[in-house]
Design an enzyme around this catalytic site. Structure first.
Site, short mmCIF file in Angstrom:
data_model
loop_
_atom_site.label_atom_id
_atom_site.label_comp_id
_atom_site.label_asym_id
_atom_site.label_seq_id
_atom_site.Cartn_x
_atom_site.Cartn_y
_atom_site.Cartn_z
N ASP A 1 0.86 -1.18 0.00
CA ASP A 1 0.00 0.00 0.00
C ASP A 1 0.89 1.23 0.00
O ASP A 1 1.60 1.49 0.99
CB ASP A 1 -0.90 0.01 1.24
N LYS B 1 -7.23 3.33 -2.70
CA LYS B 1 -7.57 3.27 -1.27
C LYS B 1 -7.83 4.68 -0.74
O LYS B 1 -7.11 5.62 -1.09
CB LYS B 1 -6.41 2.60 -0.53
N LYS C 1 -10.55 0.20 -1.92
CA LYS C 1 -10.31 -0.11 -0.51
C LYS C 1 -10.72 1.06 0.35
O LYS C 1 -10.21 2.17 0.20
CB LYS C 1 -8.84 -0.46 -0.27
#
Length: 254
Positions: free
Chosen positions: A99, A162, A195
């Site tokens: 990430d 995300k 996400k």
């Protein structure tokens, strides 16, 4: 979608996360035990930790629970050598996912070209790992900036976009999620995922994001391949709902 159905889906799509400054090896061991859970309950999609704990988490988990780690986190600087070194260390330690924080401050300062180049280099360096790009939607603020950051991440080849690091004052919001999901749908990339991360502590919250994703991408997207939640406290509420208890949403550090 019933609360129980939402709980089961959220569990399957959960990146059980511990990114506290004081995390210890014992904390990560306990996280992995929780991630595996009871056989009848099922387990999470992944465990997300600091890079230094990747090898420990990988050794503690079965192969079907993925290990993710963060890079360029949480500041999202435009320091490419730093993030490439972090990505290399994460990959060498055995993670399957990374990430990375989009340099959102640079994007807000008008450095769109520099951000695009940064993301392209990061995508190249992270293959074959699953890449989730954190846009820090709460800092970007406006729907236009959130949409631009989402497009940048998708154009670079991110597997997931995300919402948040969970370290900013404003984390995931339904409004930001809706904007991001619209951009994912409009991109035509049938494998790009979303996400939601930061501040999601109840199954009721998760159900809202699942519905938004279903509306934008179709119910077929409600799988770990295209939908994730980044959270720590959410698992407690999932467990309560699946046990037939009242929702027991708790505050979480992440």
């Amino acid at each position: 979608m019933s609360l129980e159905q939402a709980a089961r889906l959220a569990l399957q799509c959960l990146d059980l996360t511990s990114l506290n400054d004081g995390d210890t090896a014992a904390d990560i061991d306990a996280l992995c035990v929780r991630a595996i859970g009871a056989p009848e309950r099922g387990h999470v999609a992944a465990v997300c930790v600091w890079p230094g704990f990747v090898a420990r988490a990988r050794a503690a988990l079965p192969a079907d629970i993925r290990v993710a780690a963060v890079a360029n986190f949480p500041d999202g600087s435009l320091d490419l050598p730093r993030v490439l070194a972090e990505v290399d260390a994460i990959a060498q330690a055995g993670a399957q996912e990374v990430d990375v924080v989009l340099p959102y401050k640079a994007l807000m300062a008008g450095q769109s070209t520099e951000v695009a180049e940064f993301l392209a280099e990061v995508r190249h360096a992270t293959r074959p790992l699953t890449l989730k790009v954190i846009i820090e939607s709460g800092e970007l603020g406006s729907p236009a900036r959130i949409a631009e950051a989402t497009r940048q991440a998708l154009m670079a080849g991110a597997d997931f976009v995300k919402t948040s690091t969970g370290k900013s004052k404003v984390s995931a919001t339904p409004e930001a999620a809706a904007t991001m999901l619209r951009e994912i749908a409009a991109s035509g990339l049938g494998n790009a995922g979303f996400k939601a991360s930061g501040g999601i502590r109840s199954v009721a919250d998760a159900r809202g994001y699942l519905q938004l994703a279903a509306d934008a991408l179709g119910v077929g997207a409600l799988t770990p391949r295209r939908m994730r939640f980044g959270a720590s406290g959410l698992l407690s509420d999932i467990e309560a709902v699946l046990a037939g208890q009242d929702s027991a949403a708790v505050s979480a550090a992440y």
